[in-house]
Motif scaffolding. Sequence first.
Motif, PDB file in Angstrom:
ATOM      1  N   GLY A 151      20.168   6.653  -1.494  1.00  0.00           N
ATOM      2  CA  GLY A 151      20.449   6.470  -2.908  1.00  0.00           C
ATOM      3  C   GLY A 151      19.285   5.720  -3.540  1.00  0.00           C
ATOM      4  N   TRP A 152      19.460   5.357  -4.814  1.00  0.00           N
ATOM      5  CA  TRP A 152      18.372   4.683  -5.518  1.00  0.00           C
ATOM      6  C   TRP A 152      18.066   3.311  -4.946  1.00  0.00           C
ATOM      7  N   ALA A 153      19.039   2.670  -4.304  1.00  0.00           N
ATOM      8  CA  ALA A 153      18.775   1.365  -3.697  1.00  0.00           C
ATOM      9  C   ALA A 153      17.758   1.495  -2.573  1.00  0.00           C
ATOM     10  N   GLU A 154      17.920   2.523  -1.728  1.00  0.00           N
ATOM     11  CA  GLU A 154      16.967   2.740  -0.639  1.00  0.00           C
ATOM     12  C   GLU A 154      15.585   3.095  -1.172  1.00  0.00           C
ATOM     13  N   ILE A 155      15.558   3.932  -2.213  1.00  0.00           N
ATOM     14  CA  ILE A 155      14.277   4.329  -2.791  1.00  0.00           C
ATOM     15  C   ILE A 155      13.565   3.127  -3.400  1.00  0.00           C
ATOM     16  N   ALA A 156      14.312   2.289  -4.130  1.00  0.00           N
ATOM     17  CA  ALA A 156      13.723   1.100  -4.751  1.00  0.00           C
ATOM     18  C   ALA A 156      13.215   0.117  -3.701  1.00  0.00           C
ATOM     19  N   ALA A 157      13.985  -0.065  -2.633  1.00  0.00           N
ATOM     20  CA  ALA A 157      13.564  -0.991  -1.581  1.00  0.00           C
ATOM     21  C   ALA A 157      12.299  -0.494  -0.889  1.00  0.00           C
ATOM     22  N   TRP A 158      12.226   0.824  -0.636  1.00  0.00           N
ATOM     23  CA  TRP A 158      11.022   1.386  -0.017  1.00  0.00           C
ATOM     24  C   TRP A 158       9.807   1.194  -0.922  1.00  0.00           C
ATOM     25  N   TRP A 159       9.960   1.461  -2.217  1.00  0.00           N
ATOM     26  CA  TRP A 159       8.841   1.360  -3.147  1.00  0.00           C
ATOM     27  C   TRP A 159       8.357  -0.085  -3.254  1.00  0.00           C
ATOM     28  N   GLN A 160       9.278  -1.016  -3.224  1.00  0.00           N
ATOM     29  CA  GLN A 160       8.885  -2.424  -3.267  1.00  0.00           C
ATOM     30  C   GLN A 160       8.133  -2.823  -2.001  1.00  0.00           C
ATOM     31  N   LEU A 161       8.615  -2.351  -0.854  1.00  0.00           N
ATOM     32  CA  LEU A 161       7.979  -2.699   0.415  1.00  0.00           C
ATOM     33  C   LEU A 161       6.599  -2.079   0.552  1.00  0.00           C
ATOM     34  N   ILE A 162       6.479  -0.786   0.240  1.00  0.00           N
ATOM     35  CA  ILE A 162       5.253  -0.060   0.535  1.00  0.00           C
ATOM     36  C   ILE A 162       4.082  -0.589  -0.278  1.00  0.00           C
ATOM     37  N   ARG A 163       4.353  -1.146  -1.445  1.00  0.00           N
ATOM     38  CA  ARG A 163       3.270  -1.667  -2.273  1.00  0.00           C
ATOM     39  C   ARG A 163       2.754  -3.007  -1.792  1.00  0.00           C
ATOM     40  N   THR A 164       3.471  -3.643  -0.859  1.00  0.00           N
ATOM     41  CA  THR A 164       3.020  -4.924  -0.311  1.00  0.00           C
ATOM     42  C   THR A 164       2.256  -4.763   0.988  1.00  0.00           C
ATOM     43  N   CYS A 165       2.153  -3.531   1.483  1.00  0.00           N
ATOM     44  CA  CYS A 165       1.454  -3.287   2.754  1.00  0.00           C
ATOM     45  C   CYS A 165      -0.043  -3.151   2.485  1.00  0.00           C
ATOM     46  N   ALA A 166      -0.821  -4.059   3.068  1.00  0.00           N
ATOM     47  CA  ALA A 166      -2.258  -4.084   2.811  1.00  0.00           C
ATOM     48  C   ALA A 166      -2.969  -2.835   3.301  1.00  0.00           C
ATOM     49  N   SER A 167      -2.389  -2.162   4.279  1.00  0.00           N
ATOM     50  CA  SER A 167      -3.050  -0.995   4.866  1.00  0.00           C
ATOM     51  C   SER A 167      -2.859   0.280   4.066  1.00  0.00           C
ATOM     52  N   GLN A 168      -2.064   0.230   3.013  1.00  0.00           N
ATOM     53  CA  GLN A 168      -1.770   1.431   2.254  1.00  0.00           C
ATOM     54  C   GLN A 168      -2.973   1.901   1.442  1.00  0.00           C
ATOM     55  N   ASP A 169      -3.190   3.191   1.436  1.00  0.00           N
ATOM     56  CA  ASP A 169      -4.250   3.804   0.646  1.00  0.00           C
ATOM     57  C   ASP A 169      -3.830   3.795  -0.826  1.00  0.00           C
ATOM     58  N   PRO A 170      -4.610   3.159  -1.708  1.00  0.00           N
ATOM     59  CA  PRO A 170      -4.227   3.112  -3.127  1.00  0.00           C
ATOM     60  C   PRO A 170      -4.026   4.494  -3.741  1.00  0.00           C
ATOM     61  N   ALA A 171      -4.830   5.460  -3.308  1.00  0.00           N
ATOM     62  CA  ALA A 171      -4.685   6.811  -3.849  1.00  0.00           C
ATOM     63  C   ALA A 171      -3.351   7.419  -3.442  1.00  0.00           C
ATOM     64  N   ALA A 172      -2.915   7.128  -2.206  1.00  0.00           N
ATOM     65  CA  ALA A 172      -1.621   7.645  -1.748  1.00  0.00           C
ATOM     66  C   ALA A 172      -0.480   6.999  -2.525  1.00  0.00           C
ATOM     67  N   LEU A 173      -0.610   5.699  -2.806  1.00  0.00           N
ATOM     68  CA  LEU A 173       0.418   5.012  -3.582  1.00  0.00           C
ATOM     69  C   LEU A 173       0.512   5.578  -4.992  1.00  0.00           C
ATOM     70  N   GLU A 174      -0.623   5.966  -5.553  1.00  0.00           N
ATOM     71  CA  GLU A 174      -0.637   6.482  -6.914  1.00  0.00           C
ATOM     72  C   GLU A 174       0.212   7.745  -7.033  1.00  0.00           C
ATOM     73  N   ARG A 175       0.352   8.495  -5.943  1.00  0.00           N
ATOM     74  CA  ARG A 175       1.156   9.709  -5.949  1.00  0.00           C
ATOM     75  C   ARG A 175       2.606   9.400  -6.326  1.00  0.00           C
ATOM     76  N   TYR A 176       3.065   8.161  -6.039  1.00  0.00           N
ATOM     77  CA  TYR A 176       4.463   7.796  -6.297  1.00  0.00           C
ATOM     78  C   TYR A 176       4.598   6.820  -7.468  1.00  0.00           C
ATOM     79  N   ALA A 177       3.560   6.689  -8.269  1.00  0.00           N
ATOM     80  CA  ALA A 177       3.604   5.749  -9.388  1.00  0.00           C
ATOM     81  C   ALA A 177       4.665   6.122 -10.414  1.00  0.00           C
TER      82      ALA A 177
END
Length: 379
Positions: free
Chosen positions: A327-353
């Motif tokens: 549900g939206w709770a899981e999606i929101a929690a994932w989006w909050q977590l993934i943006r705090t991971c230093a190893s994430q590719d900024p371009a990949a994150l932009e896909r879900y902006a």
Amino acid sequence: MSTDTPGIDPLQALRAPRDPACDVFLTGPVFLDIIFTGLDSAPVRGTESWARGMGSSPGGVANMATALARLGLRTSLAAAFGDDHYGEYCWDALEQGEGIDLSMSHTVPGWHSPVTVSMAYEGERTMVSHGHEAPAPAGAPVSTGAAAPTGAAAPVPAFPRCPPRARAAIASLAPGRSEPWVATAARNGAMVFADVGWDETGRWDLDALPDLAHCEAFLPNAEEAMRYTRTDCPRAAAHALAERVPLAVVTLGAEGAYAVDGRTGVAAAVPAIEVEALDPTGAGDVFVAGFVTGTLADWPLADRLAFAGLTAALSVQEFGGSLSAPGWAEIAAWWQLIRTCASQDPAALERYAFLDDLLPTTARAWPLRRAVPTIGFRQ
């Protein structure tokens, strides 16, 4: 039921007073799914295997209905339910637990509910099912064409004769079979989304799918798409399918998905999200639900693909079919977590902006605790 974020309606900005009360209509067989988890390997012949966990939930078409409802779509399901304890449990779980409209469904006296036992191990699952075809309600039309294999639970007969007016409908196509309700839904303004199963006849003939003519979108997997189009590349298959249906979406498993809009010629490709897959049961249903949500919300094609892939990726990290639909709770929690991971590719994150405009600014910490419902027998 998934712990959800209240107040998120993906279609809120588009709703008008004369719109259909139903966002999505679907019909099909509901199974009771019993899921064994915590198996180290496949059961070995002649031995007894002990599972470290288990759960039970409505399955079959209920996987798709639950995924749609958890994404905030007003979902109507027409299905047959047994008058046994399993049928009562599934009805209550869907209507009371998930808020799915069952006014088009019916209970069949003396008919026992179909059952599937699913064993999840090593990221795969093995299933054993049992059931019999449900008799159609009096006066209901029946499917024409191919019959179900001997011993298998056939699809629920096509009912009601007049499905409710809806923004969208979801159909499962089969060679040689036509469901009268599909054409009716399309005539009444519903966008019809369709998937398809493996062609046991081996002919792989698109002309043997008569209801494809009524579809807005067709969502086969890569192998199915290539066989139906006689191509050796999923992308070429998608372009070929776009000549037969307005929107062709080909799922590529671990490689993501590719889609072509036949009306505009726009194509989009989105890679899959890398996750640790525990159980793929129902992931395809969740993908379709995510894509339907984005389409009804009129998002760009690439955003629809990304969202569908995200919801499917979140589902395979949990056990079960409808149990795992996010549900939206899981999606929101994932989006909050993934943006705090230093190893994430900024371009990949932009896909879900695009999620920023949908989700609340704060969310509960990941991972969320999921409810694992099971049948309770009262004395």
